[in-house]
Motif scaffolding. Structure first.
Motif, PDB file in Angstrom:
ATOM      1  N   GLU A 166       0.867  -1.125  -0.027  1.00 34.20           N
ATOM      2  CA  GLU A 166      -0.214   0.049  -0.014  1.00 34.20           C
ATOM      3  C   GLU A 166       0.920   1.230  -0.045  1.00 34.20           C
ATOM      4  OE1 GLU A 166      -2.004  -0.663   3.571  1.00 34.20           O
ATOM      5  OE2 GLU A 166      -3.523  -1.999   2.578  1.00 34.20           O
ATOM      6  N   ASP A 167       0.431   2.393  -0.472  1.00 31.66           N
ATOM      7  CA  ASP A 167       1.024   3.709  -0.618  1.00 31.66           C
ATOM      8  C   ASP A 167       1.328   4.307   0.762  1.00 31.66           C
ATOM      9  OD1 ASP A 167      -0.784   4.771  -3.530  1.00 31.66           O
ATOM     10  OD2 ASP A 167       0.863   3.121  -3.229  1.00 31.66           O
ATOM     11  N   PHE A 168       2.349   4.780   0.868  1.00 29.99           N
ATOM     12  CA  PHE A 168       2.487   5.561   2.473  1.00 29.99           C
ATOM     13  C   PHE A 168       1.788   6.941   2.187  1.00 29.99           C
ATOM     14  CE2 PHE A 168       6.215   3.149   3.586  1.00 29.99           C
ATOM     15  CZ  PHE A 168       5.980   2.554   4.696  1.00 29.99           C
ATOM     16  N   GLY A 169       1.416   7.500   3.217  1.00 36.55           N
ATOM     17  CA  GLY A 169       0.804   9.003   3.007  1.00 36.55           C
ATOM     18  C   GLY A 169       2.297   9.867   3.441  1.00 36.55           C
ATOM     19  N   PRO A 170       2.054  11.205   3.344  1.00 32.40           N
ATOM     20  CA  PRO A 170       3.311  12.105   3.255  1.00 32.40           C
ATOM     21  C   PRO A 170       3.723  12.037   4.607  1.00 32.40           C
ATOM     22  CG  PRO A 170       1.143  13.271   3.014  1.00 32.40           C
ATOM     23  CD  PRO A 170       0.812  11.723   2.975  1.00 32.40           C
ATOM     24  N   TYR A 171       3.087  11.814   5.665  1.00 31.87           N
ATOM     25  CA  TYR A 171       3.712  11.896   7.228  1.00 31.87           C
ATOM     26  C   TYR A 171       4.758  10.501   7.234  1.00 31.87           C
ATOM     27  CZ  TYR A 171       4.252  11.235  12.023  1.00 31.87           C
ATOM     28  OH  TYR A 171       4.879  11.334  13.318  1.00 31.87           O
ATOM     29  N   ALA A 172       3.892   9.445   6.833  1.00 28.70           N
ATOM     30  CA  ALA A 172       4.873   8.211   6.779  1.00 28.70           C
ATOM     31  C   ALA A 172       6.155   8.230   5.758  1.00 28.70           C
ATOM     32  CB  ALA A 172       4.264   6.844   6.482  1.00 28.70           C
ATOM     33  N   ILE A 173       6.097   8.767   4.717  1.00 28.43           N
ATOM     34  CA  ILE A 173       7.167   9.114   3.734  1.00 28.43           C
ATOM     35  C   ILE A 173       8.099   9.900   4.440  1.00 28.43           C
ATOM     36  CG2 ILE A 173       7.945  10.255   1.628  1.00 28.43           C
ATOM     37  CD1 ILE A 173       6.851   7.657   0.882  1.00 28.43           C
ATOM     38  N   ASN A 174       7.953  11.011   5.092  1.00 24.69           N
ATOM     39  CA  ASN A 174       8.890  12.045   6.054  1.00 24.69           C
ATOM     40  C   ASN A 174       9.698  11.161   6.996  1.00 24.69           C
ATOM     41  OD1 ASN A 174       8.751  14.456   4.564  1.00 24.69           O
ATOM     42  ND2 ASN A 174       6.717  14.904   5.622  1.00 24.69           N
ATOM     43  N   LYS A 175       8.877  10.266   7.432  1.00 27.91           N
ATOM     44  CA  LYS A 175       9.721   9.261   8.574  1.00 27.91           C
ATOM     45  C   LYS A 175      10.501   8.500   7.886  1.00 27.91           C
ATOM     46  CE  LYS A 175       7.508   7.664  11.941  1.00 27.91           C
ATOM     47  NZ  LYS A 175       6.578   6.922  13.150  1.00 27.91           N
ATOM     48  N   VAL A 176      10.280   7.772   7.150  1.00 23.70           N
ATOM     49  CA  VAL A 176      11.136   6.932   6.276  1.00 23.70           C
ATOM     50  C   VAL A 176      12.344   7.800   5.909  1.00 23.70           C
ATOM     51  CG1 VAL A 176      11.516   5.811   4.173  1.00 23.70           C
ATOM     52  CG2 VAL A 176       9.553   5.173   5.227  1.00 23.70           C
ATOM     53  N   ILE A 177      12.266   8.927   5.174  1.00 25.93           N
ATOM     54  CA  ILE A 177      13.316   9.879   4.789  1.00 25.93           C
ATOM     55  C   ILE A 177      14.149  10.223   6.062  1.00 25.93           C
ATOM     56  CG2 ILE A 177      13.837  12.097   3.654  1.00 25.93           C
ATOM     57  CD1 ILE A 177      11.563  11.719   1.901  1.00 25.93           C
ATOM     58  N   ASP A 178      13.601  10.587   7.034  1.00 26.61           N
ATOM     59  CA  ASP A 178      14.348  10.879   8.397  1.00 26.61           C
ATOM     60  C   ASP A 178      14.874  10.002   8.874  1.00 26.61           C
ATOM     61  OD1 ASP A 178      13.231  13.457   8.070  1.00 26.61           O
ATOM     62  OD2 ASP A 178      11.539  13.363   9.532  1.00 26.61           O
ATOM     63  N   ALA A 179      14.471   8.817   8.938  1.00 27.43           N
ATOM     64  CA  ALA A 179      15.103   7.713   9.359  1.00 27.43           C
ATOM     65  C   ALA A 179      16.440   7.387   8.583  1.00 27.43           C
ATOM     66  CB  ALA A 179      14.406   6.239   9.258  1.00 27.43           C
ATOM     67  N   VAL A 180      16.366   7.564   7.297  1.00 26.21           N
ATOM     68  CA  VAL A 180      17.559   7.253   6.423  1.00 26.21           C
ATOM     69  C   VAL A 180      18.703   8.412   6.582  1.00 26.21           C
ATOM     70  CG1 VAL A 180      18.461   7.389   4.176  1.00 26.21           C
ATOM     71  CG2 VAL A 180      16.688   6.037   4.521  1.00 26.21           C
ATOM     72  N   LEU A 181      18.244   9.916   6.747  1.00 26.05           N
ATOM     73  CA  LEU A 181      19.122  10.762   6.823  1.00 26.05           C
ATOM     74  C   LEU A 181      19.557  10.920   8.299  1.00 26.05           C
ATOM     75  CD1 LEU A 181      16.902  13.462   5.005  1.00 26.05           C
ATOM     76  CD2 LEU A 181      18.938  12.301   4.208  1.00 26.05           C
ATOM     77  N   ASP A 182      19.256  10.184   9.186  1.00 22.86           N
ATOM     78  CA  ASP A 182      19.544  10.140  10.637  1.00 22.86           C
ATOM     79  C   ASP A 182      21.089   9.268  10.465  1.00 22.86           C
ATOM     80  OD1 ASP A 182      17.457  11.683  11.753  1.00 22.86           O
ATOM     81  OD2 ASP A 182      16.689  10.098  12.538  1.00 22.86           O
ATOM     82  N   LYS A 183      20.936   8.410   9.570  1.00 26.72           N
ATOM     83  CA  LYS A 183      22.162   7.614   9.549  1.00 26.72           C
ATOM     84  C   LYS A 183      23.267   8.250   8.571  1.00 26.72           C
ATOM     85  CE  LYS A 183      19.196   3.740  10.018  1.00 26.72           C
ATOM     86  NZ  LYS A 183      18.725   2.302   9.735  1.00 26.72           N
ATOM     87  N   THR A 184      23.034   9.541   8.041  1.00 27.30           N
ATOM     88  CA  THR A 184      24.171  10.023   7.567  1.00 27.30           C
ATOM     89  C   THR A 184      24.380  11.430   7.884  1.00 27.30           C
ATOM     90  OG1 THR A 184      22.415  11.303   5.874  1.00 27.30           O
ATOM     91  CG2 THR A 184      23.069   8.647   5.361  1.00 27.30           C
ATOM     92  N   ASP A 185      25.326  12.224   7.357  1.00 25.65           N
ATOM     93  CA  ASP A 185      25.287  13.541   7.661  1.00 25.65           C
ATOM     94  C   ASP A 185      24.628  14.610   6.625  1.00 25.65           C
ATOM     95  OD1 ASP A 185      26.972  13.276   5.358  1.00 25.65           O
ATOM     96  OD2 ASP A 185      28.737  14.136   6.439  1.00 25.65           O
ATOM     97  N   LEU A 186      23.475  14.163   5.977  1.00 23.81           N
ATOM     98  CA  LEU A 186      22.892  14.823   5.140  1.00 23.81           C
ATOM     99  C   LEU A 186      21.750  15.605   6.065  1.00 23.81           C
ATOM    100  CD1 LEU A 186      22.546  12.529   2.364  1.00 23.81           C
ATOM    101  CD2 LEU A 186      24.144  14.316   2.289  1.00 23.81           C
ATOM    102  N   HIS A 187      21.433  16.772   5.350  1.00 22.11           N
ATOM    103  CA  HIS A 187      20.430  17.550   5.688  1.00 22.11           C
ATOM    104  C   HIS A 187      19.002  16.974   5.499  1.00 22.11           C
ATOM    105  CE1 HIS A 187      21.404  19.805   2.120  1.00 22.11           C
ATOM    106  NE2 HIS A 187      20.370  20.171   2.174  1.00 22.11           N
ATOM    107  N   HIS A 188      18.123  17.724   6.238  1.00 24.17           N
ATOM    108  CA  HIS A 188      16.592  17.186   6.236  1.00 24.17           C
ATOM    109  C   HIS A 188      15.998  17.563   4.500  1.00 24.17           C
ATOM    110  CE1 HIS A 188      12.438  16.238   6.512  1.00 24.17           C
ATOM    111  NE2 HIS A 188      11.927  17.568   5.936  1.00 24.17           N
ATOM    112  N   LYS A 189      15.425  16.435   3.871  1.00 23.58           N
ATOM    113  CA  LYS A 189      14.979  16.573   2.470  1.00 23.58           C
ATOM    114  C   LYS A 189      13.443  16.286   2.548  1.00 23.58           C
ATOM    115  CE  LYS A 189      18.415  18.064  -0.245  1.00 23.58           C
ATOM    116  NZ  LYS A 189      18.394  19.008  -0.814  1.00 23.58           N
TER     117      LYS A 189
END
Length: 83
Positions: free
Chosen positions: A26-49
Motif C-alpha cells: 500500500e502507498d504511504f501517506g506524506p507523514y510516513a514518507i517523511n518518517k522514512v526519509i528522516d530515518a535514512v538521513l539520521d544515519k548520514t550527515d545529510l540535511h533534511h529533505k
C-alpha cells in the motif's frame, strides 16, 4: 522482498507503482514518507529533505543528462502537494 510480500499477502497485496510502500504494497501517506526519509538521513550527515525536494532533485538530474522535457514530465507524473 516484494516477491515474498506478494506471496504472503496474496490477493490482499496492493501492487503499488510507488518505490516505497508498506509490506502489503500500500502507498504511504506524506507523514510516513517523511518518517522514512528522516530515518535514512539520521544515519548520514545529510540535511533534511522533503519528498518534494527529492522530486525536484530527480527532475534536475534527468535534465542534466539531456533527458527530453516530455520524458521528464511523464516520469514525474502528476503531483498533488499536501503542504
Amino acid at each position: 522482498m516484494t516477491r515474498n510480500n506478494k506471496e504472503t499477502y496474496g490477493e490482499k497485496y496492493d501492487d503499488s507503482p510507488f518505490f516505497i510502500t508498506t509490506p502489503k504494497g500500500e502507498d504511504f501517506g506524506p507523514y510516513a514518507i517523511n518518517k522514512v526519509i528522516d530515518a535514512v538521513l539520521d544515519k548520514t550527515d545529510l540535511h533534511h529533505k522533503t519528498p518534494h525536494d527529492l522530486r525536484h532533485t530527480h527532475a534536475i538530474m534527468l535534465l542534466e543528462t539531456d533527458a527530453d522535457f516530455k520524458y521528464v514530465s511523464e516520469r514525474l507524473g502528476r503531483y498533488y502537494s499536501q503542504y
